[in-house]
Scaffold this motif. Structure first.
Motif, PDB file in Angstrom:
ATOM      1  N   GLN A  85       2.027   2.412  13.145  1.00 16.80           N
ATOM      2  CA  GLN A  85       1.014   1.439  13.104  1.00 16.80           C
ATOM      3  C   GLN A  85       0.409   0.850  14.601  1.00 16.80           C
ATOM      4  N   ALA A  86       1.461   0.727  15.237  1.00 16.25           N
ATOM      5  CA  ALA A  86       1.006   0.170  16.553  1.00 16.25           C
ATOM      6  C   ALA A  86       0.202   1.388  17.260  1.00 16.25           C
ATOM      7  N   ASP A  87       0.745   2.445  17.199  1.00 15.23           N
ATOM      8  CA  ASP A  87      -0.149   3.464  18.049  1.00 15.23           C
ATOM      9  C   ASP A  87      -1.687   3.826  17.338  1.00 15.23           C
ATOM     10  N   GLU A  88      -1.840   3.202  16.148  1.00 21.06           N
ATOM     11  CA  GLU A  88      -3.130   3.271  15.616  1.00 21.06           C
ATOM     12  C   GLU A  88      -4.058   2.109  15.993  1.00 21.06           C
ATOM     13  N   GLY A  89      -3.444   1.278  16.929  1.00 22.15           N
ATOM     14  CA  GLY A  89      -4.276   0.256  17.531  1.00 22.15           C
ATOM     15  C   GLY A  89      -3.938  -1.055  16.937  1.00 22.15           C
ATOM     16  N   ARG A  90      -2.986  -1.374  15.861  1.00 17.78           N
ATOM     17  CA  ARG A  90      -2.762  -2.673  15.240  1.00 17.78           C
ATOM     18  C   ARG A  90      -1.960  -3.492  15.946  1.00 17.78           C
ATOM     19  N   THR A  91      -2.000  -4.743  15.894  1.00 19.57           N
ATOM     20  CA  THR A  91      -1.317  -5.787  16.588  1.00 19.57           C
ATOM     21  C   THR A  91      -0.170  -6.016  15.621  1.00 19.57           C
ATOM     22  N   VAL A  92       1.151  -5.688  16.090  1.00 21.51           N
ATOM     23  CA  VAL A  92       2.280  -6.174  15.128  1.00 21.51           C
ATOM     24  C   VAL A  92       2.999  -7.361  16.041  1.00 21.51           C
TER      25      VAL A  92
END
Length: 300
Positions: free
Chosen positions: A171-178
């Motif tokens: 998810q993070a690699d796809e640019g989302r903030t976690v």
């Protein structure tokens, strides 16, 4: 993308969040740490619009939390709140997908959360770890920009936790903030780009894991002695913050935390001791966290 400006929240006489200033930026993976009662869950509730601040403002993507969630920009996995027991996992995931403005295909959601094999199981028959993975599937049922997780791996075994964080990294690699709150500090150390330590509803420390460790200042010193340790002499060493002595047979093992390791080791040899297997290392994130929060309490 997330902004807390002077946010305060009280529950009766309890001040859960106090003048909190905090910003999150696109693409970050952020761990939210703090002792029990530090305000972590209250902060997440305010971020998600589940609570209204008494003072200050919370904004997501330049608008209110409620509006950002209506736009499908936020996915959340919370500690509280049950699941619908009388349906199958696939049915519940399909419902979450249908409710999301930008939902993914059901099979993609199931695979991303690692729950394809339990898709036809009744939700009420799931183990605690399986239920957590279903909650993660619901939080990632659509194209969110921000994913918020409150103690996400509670109840998961080691294998499930590894699978979960693998999915989270994607998810993070796809640019989302976690943004995730956790009691597993080794997870924060391994996963987070940024660590925020809350204490009494305020930000006590904010930086990378390495920066948080450096801010704690202390270093670990460990060594063995051929005979029994003189605890009183060791306690007199300069710059000590903690001391642990274990006696085994005719020898002993000593572990120290020091604010100035070089001076402590110099004084150690000045006592006429000859330590064996001497090691000096930095604190882990857990020890740094304890050191920071303990020092803050002592200063009050």
């Amino acid at each position: 993308m997330v902004s807390f400006q002077g946010v305060g929240k009280s529950y009766g006489a309890v001040r859960a969040v106090a003048d909190l200033h905090l910003e999150l930026h696109p693409g970050e993976t952020v761990a939210l740490l703090g002792p029990n009662g530090a305000g972590k869950s209250s902060t997440l509730d305010l971020l998600l619009g589940l609570r209204t601040p008494d003072t200050g403002t919370v904004s997501l993507f330049g608008t209110t939390p409620q509006r950002a969630i209506e736009q499908g920009r936020v996915g959340a996995m919370l500690q509280s709140g049950g699941l619908m027991d009388g349906v199958k996992v696939r049915e519940l995931v399909r419902l979450a997908r249908d409710l999301h403005p930008h939902g993914y295909p059901v099979d993609q959601i199931l695979a991303g959360a690692g729950i394809t094999e339990i898709a036809d199981r009744m939700v009420g028959k799931l183990s605690g770890g399986q239920a957590q993975r279903v909650r993660f599937a619901l939080a990632t049922a659509g194209a969110n920009d921000l994913i918020v997780l409150d103690e996400p791996t509670t109840g998961m075994d080691v294998s499930s936790r590894q699978t979960f964080w693998g999915a989270m990294r994607r998810q993070a690699d796809e640019g989302r903030t976690v943004l995730f709150a956790t009691h597993y500090l080794e997870e924060a150390d391994a996963i987070a780009d940024r660590v925020i330590v809350l204490h009494r509803g305020r930000v006590l420390a904010d930086g990378t894991s390495a920066e948080i460790k450096a801010r704690a200042g202390a270093r670990r010193i460990s060594f063995d002695l051929a005979g029994p340790a003189d605890r009183a002499a060791l306690e007199a060493l300069p710059h000590l913050t903690t001391l642990s002595v274990s006696n085994a047979g005719s020898g002993s093992t000593v572990r120290i935390q020091s604010r100035a390791a070089d001076a402590t080791v110099h004084a150690l040899y000045g006592l006429g001791l000859y330590p064996r297997n001497l090691e000096v290392s930095g604190l882990g994130l857990e020890q740094a966290f304890i050191a920071l929060t303990t020092a803050e309490e002592a200063a009050r």
